[in-house]
Design an enzyme around this catalytic site. Structure first.
Site, short mmCIF file in Angstrom:
data_model
loop_
_atom_site.label_atom_id
_atom_site.label_comp_id
_atom_site.label_asym_id
_atom_site.label_seq_id
_atom_site.Cartn_x
_atom_site.Cartn_y
_atom_site.Cartn_z
CG HIS A 48 -1.65 1.26 1.46
ND1 HIS A 48 -2.52 1.88 0.57
CD2 HIS A 48 -1.58 2.08 2.55
CE1 HIS A 48 -2.94 3.02 1.11
NE2 HIS A 48 -2.39 3.17 2.30
CD GLU A 85 -2.94 5.74 13.07
OE1 GLU A 85 -3.87 5.05 13.52
OE2 GLU A 85 -2.72 6.91 13.42
CG ASP A 86 1.06 0.14 12.00
OD1 ASP A 86 -0.12 -0.06 12.35
OD2 ASP A 86 1.42 0.27 10.83
MN MN Z 1 -2.79 4.59 3.98
#
Ligand code: MN
Length: 721
Positions: free
Chosen positions: A64, A92-93
């Site tokens: 992605h 985010e991760d």
């Molecule tokens: Mn994305």
């Protein structure tokens, strides 16, 4: 061996995304090797962070960000943007990722990544047109660097390409948001290629049936046009050549979503929209555009009223072209766009063109300068139009001075930058503002004065009977909140002034052994008129505010036969006016002598301020005794539960820790210190001034006793002017 593969062969092992080699190849086409190398590092970090994660499509997650970077590489965006694209989902991760990105790739890349992550957190909730417009502005307001939007648009484009893997309801929501929010933003910024793709993908996901029907019809009409299009194209090319004009002629693709919108907007049949030939002519110069226009008008008859000169007057997003419609073969309309190569590039890439990497470029250009450059270029083109209106519309989007916040129901409110929770409350409704007592931002309690930021959800807590706090006027920024608070204080003050005035007049009447209850209403009204006011209430207000004197008013209220009593000056005794300390806005306490309950006091009628209480021993009284009619006797009523400011001066021996010792002695008497200052008298002694909050004289005496007993204290006294 080319650069990409040489680099690949030296990199440590591990599974690589299949798309990465194509991406590197694309980047090599326009970026210098050292930037491509940085991007490689960003890829490694992203690959590491997303290891083991899968997308709903079943592919490795890293595909992605690589695809998102690829979309931006097609626009030839700079190395920082590409790095940010690769890293855009990393924060985010892993919580530590932001610091790592900052350390390894610098502040700009870190902020780009952070900006994209923040955008991911706000969600579009309602489909109302105005709401969509506000939401678009909120999105734009949230970013300080417009490249964040470009990464976000590319991110959305790839998510739309792979939308099929999502469950149906989520698919619809994302498609709706894409059509209502992101495609219009891409359009606003002039990034045509992304706008088109978002529209087509959004349309297909949201209305699969309509999409299928239109697609079938479009394919049919393309078949029909195959016969004539090559002939039209070669006719135009031939005419250009004959006139020695250099140019290219292409047939233009029709896009389903724009066909669909046209049908809906103009309420026309499919055949009217679809059975049209679309041709684009690209020439070298602006002059060439107008000459080419003349040539095509010579080949086919133009339809009246369909010519548009977007070169002289460009569209708001900077788009420039000549548009004309001709009667083509068999009477089928022939839509022609004529533009230069530069215009074509801008029409395709819009604002992105300003962040494209150019060789030998000074990388120090700030994003603000770039955005300004873009604006300036739009301004120049816009000279035929209305520049103010134009600039306003662009500026609102790019340099927003507004914040956009959500109500708990998901409605969006637009407020000026710096607006606080109180401004928000008044924006919801005047009654909400008036009664607000607390506020929550994103479900956490915050002080009412907290300034709001884009995308926050704000909830106001109100209480019955709560009233505006005069201190709010110090921080509210909206005109509505300010005006409402001021109006409230004014009525409050009037109410209090009327009340005080009534008591002052009553007191003055006491001198004649009369009181207001015994005065006929007609006499009261006549006195009010005689003294230049409309109603007795207005008269009392003026007395309360110190603009009329109570004894004078009292004289007007006397029965006719008692007027002479005032002449001989043998006045009776005047009972002092009682002060409770809760009068509020029309009673204040002088800061020269700091009166507290049960001090001997006297009041001065100050014009516009009501009465100001002084201690009877205050030095300022001497000068003001020149206006004896402005002074009135006052006394303390039983004191209410409130504290009064009082000031003491403490002379101490200079010794380490003396200030702390006195402060803790004061604290031990349960007294708050509002303010303190220290002045060194000489090398041995200092004077410390404390402003204290006390209940009354007894309270203050306790404090003074506590301090006086300390060995390092030489003297303690109350401030008195
Ligand atoms: Mn994305």
């Amino acid at each position: 061996m080319d650069y990409a593969s040489s680099l690949l062969s030296f990199l440590p092992g591990g599974r690589r995304s299949p798309g990465i080699s194509q991406l590197i190849a694309k980047l090599e086409g326009y970026l210098p090797p050292e930037q491509v190398e940085r991007i490689q590092e960003a890829y490694e970090l992203a690959n590491e962070s997303h290891r083991g994660q899968k997308r709903l499509t079943g592919e490795a997650y890293i595909t992605h960000p690589v695809a998102v970077a690829g979309i931006l590489a097609d626009l030839h965006l700079d190395g920082q943007t590409i790095c940010a694209a690769l890293l855009h989902d990393v924060i985010e991760d892993t919580p530590t990722a932001k610091d790592e990105i900052l350390a390894r790739f610098g502040r700009e890349v870190a902020e780009l990544v952070d900006g994209v992550s923040k955008l991911d957190k706000v969600q579009f909730k309602s489909r109302k047109e105005a709401q969509a417009e506000s939401f678009r502005k909120m999105i734009l307001a949230m970013v300080r660097d417009i490249r964040v939007i470009m990464v976000k648009l590319a991110d959305r484009t790839h998510n739309m390409r792979t939308l099929g893997a999502m469950p149906a309801p989520k698919r619809r929501r994302i498609a709706l948001e894409t059509l209502d929010i992101y495609a219009p933003i891409a359009n606003r910024l002039g990034i045509h290629s992304i706008k088109l793709e978002l529209e087509e993908l959004g349309f297909r996901a949201l209305y699969p049936q309509r999409y299928k029907v239109l697609e079938r019809e479009l394919r049919k009409s393309r078949g029909n046009q195959k016969e004539f299009l090559p002939k039209i194209t070669s006719n135009i090319l031939g005419a250009l050549k004959k006139a020695a004009l250099n140019g290219q002629v292409d047939s233009r693709e029709k896009h389903l979503y724009s066909i669909y919108q046209k049908m809906r907007r103009k309420r026309v049949a499919l055949s009217d929209v679809i059975d049209v030939y679309g041709i684009r002519v690209v020439v070298d110069t602006v002059d060439g555009c107008y000459r080419a226009l003349g040539l095509v008008h010579g080949l086919y008859k133009p339809m009246p009223g369909r010519f548009k000169d977007y070169i002289a007057i460009p569209r708001l997003n900077g788009y420039q072209s000549l548009h004309t419609t001709l009667f083509g073969p068999n009477g089928v309309p022939l839509e022609i766009q004529i533009r230069t190569e530069d215009m074509h590039r801008l029409a395709e890439n819009g604002i992105a063109a300003h962040w494209q990497y150019k060789v030998g470029e000074d990388t120090g250009t700030s994003q603000h300068e770039r955005a300004r450059e873009w604006l300036a270029s739009l301004m120049q083109m816009q000279e035929g139009g209305n520049p103010e209106e134009f600039l306003e519309s662009v500026k609102v989007d790019l340099f927003p001075d507004k914040v956009y916040v959500f109500t708990p129901k998901g409605d969006i409110l637009r407020l000026p930058r710096g607006a606080t929770c109180v401004d928000f409350a008044y924006a919801v409704h005047t009654d909400v503002g008036r009664r607000c007592v607390a506020a929550k931002i994103d479900r956490r309690l915050v002080p009412l004065r907290t300034a709001l930021r884009n995308g926050q959800t704000v909830e106001v807590i109100t209480a019955k009977g709560a009233t505006p706090n005069p201190a709010w006027s110090n921080f509210v920024v909206t005109a509505k909140a300010r005006a409402s608070i001021r109006a409230y204080l004014k009525t409050m003050k009037r109410g209090e002034a009327v009340d005080l005035g009534r008591r002052l007049v009553n007191q003055a009447l006491g001198e004649f052994k009369l009181n207001l209850k015994g005065i006929e209403p007609e006499i009261l009204i006549a006195a009010a008129r005689a003294l230049g006011t409309k109603e007795p209430e207005d008269l009392f207000e003026k007395v309360g505010l110190g603009e009329r004197l109570a004894p004078l008013v009292a004289r007007h209220l006397l029965p006719a036969d008692r007027h002479e009593e005032t002449q001989d000056g043998t006045a009776g005794t005047t009972a002092p006016l009682a002060i409770a300390g809760t009068e509020g806005l029309v009673v204040s306490y002088a800061r020269c002598c700091f009166p507290i309950p049960y001090d001997p006091i006297i009041a001065f009628l100050s014009t516009g301020r009501g009465v100001v209480i002084h201690r009877a021993r205050c030095g300022n009284l001497a000068g003001w005794h020149k206006q004896p009619d402005k002074w009135l006797p006052v006394s303390w009523q039983k004191a209410e539960e409130r504290s009064f400011a009082s000031e003491i001066k403490v002379e101490v021996q200079n010794r380490p820790g003396v200030l702390a010792a006195i402060a803790s002695a004061i604290a031990a008497t349960e007294t708050n210190i509002g303010h303190l200052s220290v002045v060194e008298r000489d090398s041995d002694t200092s004077t410390i001034t404390f402003e204290l909050q006390v209940g009354d004289r007894a309270h203050l005496a306790k404090v003074i006793r506590a301090i006086r007993s300390m060995p390092e204290v030489l003297s303690v006294e109350r401030t008195l002017a």
